[in-house]
Design a protein around this motif. Sequence first.
Motif, PDB file in Angstrom:
ATOM      1  N   ILE A  95     -37.887 -14.053-106.011  1.00  0.00           N
ATOM      2  CA  ILE A  95     -36.679 -13.691-105.253  1.00  0.00           C
ATOM      3  C   ILE A  95     -36.189 -12.356-105.807  1.00  0.00           C
ATOM      4  N   TYR A 119     -26.106 -13.896-101.325  1.00  0.00           N
ATOM      5  CA  TYR A 119     -27.390 -14.440-100.901  1.00  0.00           C
ATOM      6  C   TYR A 119     -28.239 -14.688-102.137  1.00  0.00           C
ATOM      7  N   GLU A 120     -29.305 -15.435-101.962  1.00  0.00           N
ATOM      8  CA  GLU A 120     -30.096 -15.851-103.115  1.00  0.00           C
ATOM      9  C   GLU A 120     -30.566 -14.666-103.956  1.00  0.00           C
ATOM     10  N   TRP A 121     -30.929 -13.560-103.305  1.00  0.00           N
ATOM     11  CA  TRP A 121     -31.409 -12.398-104.063  1.00  0.00           C
ATOM     12  C   TRP A 121     -30.293 -11.709-104.846  1.00  0.00           C
ATOM     13  N   CYS A 144     -30.103 -14.757-108.147  1.00  0.00           N
ATOM     14  CA  CYS A 144     -31.145 -15.562-108.793  1.00  0.00           C
ATOM     15  C   CYS A 144     -31.558 -14.975-110.136  1.00  0.00           C
ATOM     16  N   ARG A 152     -29.134 -23.970-106.393  1.00  0.00           N
ATOM     17  CA  ARG A 152     -30.516 -24.182-105.987  1.00  0.00           C
ATOM     18  C   ARG A 152     -30.994 -23.015-105.133  1.00  0.00           C
ATOM     19  N   TYR A 153     -32.289 -22.689-105.297  1.00  0.00           N
ATOM     20  CA  TYR A 153     -32.865 -21.540-104.599  1.00  0.00           C
ATOM     21  C   TYR A 153     -34.034 -21.966-103.706  1.00  0.00           C
ATOM     22  N   ASN A 154     -34.514 -20.999-102.938  1.00  0.00           N
ATOM     23  CA  ASN A 154     -35.551 -21.207-101.935  1.00  0.00           C
ATOM     24  C   ASN A 154     -35.098 -22.215-100.887  1.00  0.00           C
ATOM     25  N   ASN A 155     -33.887 -22.001-100.388  1.00  0.00           N
ATOM     26  CA  ASN A 155     -33.354 -22.807 -99.300  1.00  0.00           C
ATOM     27  C   ASN A 155     -33.676 -22.154 -97.960  1.00  0.00           C
ATOM     28  N   THR A 195     -30.367 -18.881 -96.876  1.00  0.00           N
ATOM     29  CA  THR A 195     -30.307 -18.201 -98.181  1.00  0.00           C
ATOM     30  C   THR A 195     -28.887 -17.857 -98.622  1.00  0.00           C
ATOM     31  N   LEU A 197     -25.313 -18.250-100.247  1.00  0.00           N
ATOM     32  CA  LEU A 197     -24.693 -19.007-101.336  1.00  0.00           C
ATOM     33  C   LEU A 197     -23.207 -18.650-101.376  1.00  0.00           C
TER      34      LEU A 197
END
Length: 247
Positions: free
Chosen positions: A77, A187-189, A192, A214-217, A220, A222
Motif C-alpha cells: 500500500i 484512505y489506506e495509503w 498504512c 484493518r487494511y486491504n478493504n 479504502t 478510513l
Amino acid sequence: MTETDDQLAERLATTAGAILLALRAEGLDGKALGQAGDEAANAMLCRELRAGRPDDAILSEEEKDSAARLAHRRVWIIDPLDGTREYGEGRDDWAVHVALAVDGVATVGAVALPGLGITLTSGAPVPLRPANSPLRMLVSRTRPAAEAVFVAERIGAELVGMGSAGAKAMAVVRGEADIYLHTGGQYEWDNCAPVAVAQAAGLHVSRVDGAPIRYNNADTYLPDLLICRAGLADEVLRLAAEYRPAS
C-alpha cells in the motif's frame, strides 16, 4: 542476498524521495510539480515492487484500483507523494509511504521525509523520547479537527499545525509531538506505512473508537486515526468519545 520486506520498503521510499527532490530542483512548482512528482515516484515504486515482489498485490493512490487485490494476503500500500500541496510549496512536511499489509494488518512500513533527509522504518524503530511538556497535539495546518481541539483543551495540549499525514505521524515517532488525532477521513495509503512505523516504535495506534485499523478493504476509506504515546491512549479515547458537535 535477497532484500527483506523492510529493506525493500526503506530503499523504495528513500529512492522515491530522491526522485521528488530532484524534480523540485528543476524549477517546477505548485500543481504542475505535484503532478509530475506523483507520476514519477509512482512509476518507480510500482515497477520495483512488481519486479521484486511479483506475487504480491499493489494498492496505490496513483494507480487504478483492482478488486483482484482482495484475494491476496500480501498487499503493498503506497502513497508516492503524501502532502502534494506542501511539496509544491517548497515545504518540508511531506512524505513518501511504502507499506506492506499482511492479512489486513500493517506489517511493514517505511516513511521517507525527503525534506529532512531521513526515512523511518518498522525494521529499525527509533527509541521514543520523553513526553513534551506541555503535551503537543498535531493537527492539520489548514483545517484542525474539532474533536482534536476539544481533546487538546481538556488535557492542556498545545496544538501544532503540520502538513501531510506521514509528516504528522512521524513527528510523534520522532518525539516532536505526543498525539496525532485525525477525524477528517483518510484512505489506506495515507496511513498504512505511518501506522506500521508507529506500532514498531511502541506507540498506540487505533481508530478513534479504540478499534484496530484493518487494511486491504474493498472500500479504502478510513474515517479516523489515533497515534499517540501508549500512556495517553485511554484518556484521549475517552475524551474523543465525549465530544459532541455544537448544534
